[in-house]
Design a protein around this motif. Structure first.
Motif, PDB file in Angstrom:
ATOM      1  N   TYR A 258       0.810  -1.212   0.000  1.00  0.00           N
ATOM      2  CA  TYR A 258       0.000   0.000   0.000  1.00  0.00           C
ATOM      3  C   TYR A 258       0.850   1.272   0.000  1.00  0.00           C
ATOM      4  CZ  TYR A 258      -4.138  -2.838   0.711  1.00  0.00           C
ATOM      5  OH  TYR A 258      -5.146  -3.748   0.562  1.00  0.00           O
TER       6      TYR A 258
ATOM      7  N   GLY B 135      -7.025  13.062   2.337  1.00  0.00           N
ATOM      8  CA  GLY B 135      -5.776  12.309   2.334  1.00  0.00           C
ATOM      9  C   GLY B 135      -5.130  12.235   3.709  1.00  0.00           C
TER      10      GLY B 135
ATOM     11  N   ILE C  28      -7.305   3.236   1.528  1.00  0.00           N
ATOM     12  CA  ILE C  28      -6.235   3.960   0.829  1.00  0.00           C
ATOM     13  C   ILE C  28      -5.929   3.292  -0.507  1.00  0.00           C
ATOM     14  CG2 ILE C  28      -3.791   4.594   0.941  1.00  0.00           C
ATOM     15  CD1 ILE C  28      -4.195   4.866   4.013  1.00  0.00           C
TER      16      ILE C  28
ATOM     17  N   ARG D 294      -8.337   4.305  -3.151  1.00  0.00           N
ATOM     18  CA  ARG D 294      -8.049   5.645  -3.677  1.00  0.00           C
ATOM     19  C   ARG D 294      -6.893   5.567  -4.675  1.00  0.00           C
ATOM     20  NH1 ARG D 294     -12.800   7.673  -2.537  1.00  0.00           N
ATOM     21  NH2 ARG D 294     -13.383   7.006  -0.439  1.00  0.00           N
ATOM     22  N   ARG D 295      -5.896   4.761  -4.334  1.00  0.00           N
ATOM     23  CA  ARG D 295      -4.752   4.593  -5.234  1.00  0.00           C
ATOM     24  C   ARG D 295      -5.189   4.021  -6.572  1.00  0.00           C
ATOM     25  NH1 ARG D 295      -1.465  -0.449  -3.848  1.00  0.00           N
ATOM     26  NH2 ARG D 295      -3.392  -1.241  -4.761  1.00  0.00           N
TER      27      ARG D 295
ATOM     28  N   ASP E 231      -9.920  11.627  -6.461  1.00  0.00           N
ATOM     29  CA  ASP E 231      -9.170  10.503  -5.908  1.00  0.00           C
ATOM     30  C   ASP E 231      -7.670  10.667  -6.099  1.00  0.00           C
ATOM     31  OD1 ASP E 231     -11.067   8.656  -4.690  1.00  0.00           O
ATOM     32  OD2 ASP E 231     -11.895   8.440  -6.700  1.00  0.00           O
TER      33      ASP E 231
ATOM     34  N   TRP F  30      -5.470  10.465  -2.768  1.00  0.00           N
ATOM     35  CA  TRP F  30      -4.383   9.492  -2.609  1.00  0.00           C
ATOM     36  C   TRP F  30      -3.032  10.200  -2.482  1.00  0.00           C
ATOM     37  CZ3 TRP F  30      -0.830   7.560  -6.662  1.00  0.00           C
ATOM     38  CH2 TRP F  30       0.019   6.563  -6.168  1.00  0.00           C
TER      39      TRP F  30
ATOM     40  N   THR G  34      -0.473   9.857   0.686  1.00  0.00           N
ATOM     41  CA  THR G  34       0.891   9.388   0.456  1.00  0.00           C
ATOM     42  C   THR G  34       1.899  10.429   0.920  1.00  0.00           C
ATOM     43  OG1 THR G  34       0.137   8.106  -1.451  1.00  0.00           O
ATOM     44  CG2 THR G  34       2.498   8.534  -1.282  1.00  0.00           C
TER      45      THR G  34
END
Length: 226
Positions: free
Chosen positions: A12, A148, A178, A181-182, A193, A197, A201
């Motif tokens: 992730y 985020g 998460i 979203r990635r 998104d 994301w 991150t």
């Protein structure tokens, strides 16, 4: 260092370890909740009819604990949540929304079909929306920060011992959120998104698990910037 086995099984893209000082903070917040009564002063008497099953009792049992835990981790709530947790409207659910917090009136809404019989997902969604309530005075409108940073903060909170037998499933639920979203961001279909994301991150690498302490300190100092 406390390490999430669930996150080691799935890439992730975030630091996988909880530093000892953050782990100690999560233990202190958990211990406070464990010592407190679910009917303690200033804790809403949460109610839920969103599932139409016994799972509503699970929501009602854990919502006060989530509420107290977030208060211990991040300080006083900027916006008090309403005690009645409502279901997500059909229109919102069909568009992909499975949980929400309304900063104007404090309403938490959850999708019963998403949380029913899923303890980790239920706790992740409750905690996520309560973090929004806690941080409601921070600037809104930019998912890079508003969502985020919250996504990553909830992943950190999921490592607390408070969740007991549901801890691993909550960590997995926070990581899955998460990851979704990635995946949407990489499909290049949603600017929302992509920003969400990217924000999570960035938060994981720029601030790491100390984001909880950072946000609490900023609230205490009146510095309401992400």
């Amino acid at each position: 260092m406390a390490k999430s086995k669930a996150l080691l099984r799935t890439p992730y893209v975030m630091p996988l370890e909880i530093p000892s000082d953050v782990d100690a903070m999560l233990h202190r917040a958990s211990a406070f909740v464990t010592r407190s009564s679910r009917t303690a002063a200033n804790v809403p008497a949460f109610t839920s009819q969103i599932c139409g099953t016994d799972w509503d009792r699970f929501v009602e049992e854990w919502a006060p604990k989530c509420y107290m835990f977030v208060a211990q981790a991040l300080g006083p709530y900027a916006k008090q949540p309403k005690p009645e947790i409502l279901g997500i409207s059909d229109g919102a659910h069909s568009s992909g929304v499975n949980a929400s917090f309304q900063p104007d009136n404090g309403q938490i809404c959850l999708a019963g079909s998403v949380i029913n019989e899923r303890p980790g997902t239920t706790l992740e969604k409750l905690t996520h929306e309560l973090v929004h309530a806690s941080l409601a005075d921070f600037p809104e409108g930019d998912p890079f920060y508003e969502e985020g940073f919250v996504d990553y903060s909830v992943w950190v909170m999921a490592h607390a011992p408070l969740w007991g037998a549901h801890r691993e499933s909550m960590i997995e639920a926070a990581a899955f959120n998460i990851a979704c979203r990635r995946d949407r961001a990489l499909k290049d279909t949603s600017d929302y998104d992509r920003k969400r994301w990217a924000g999570g991150t960035f938060c994981s690498f720029a601030h790491g698990p100390w984001i909880i302490t950072r946000l609490r300190t900023r609230k205490t100092e009146g510095n309401l910037t992400w």
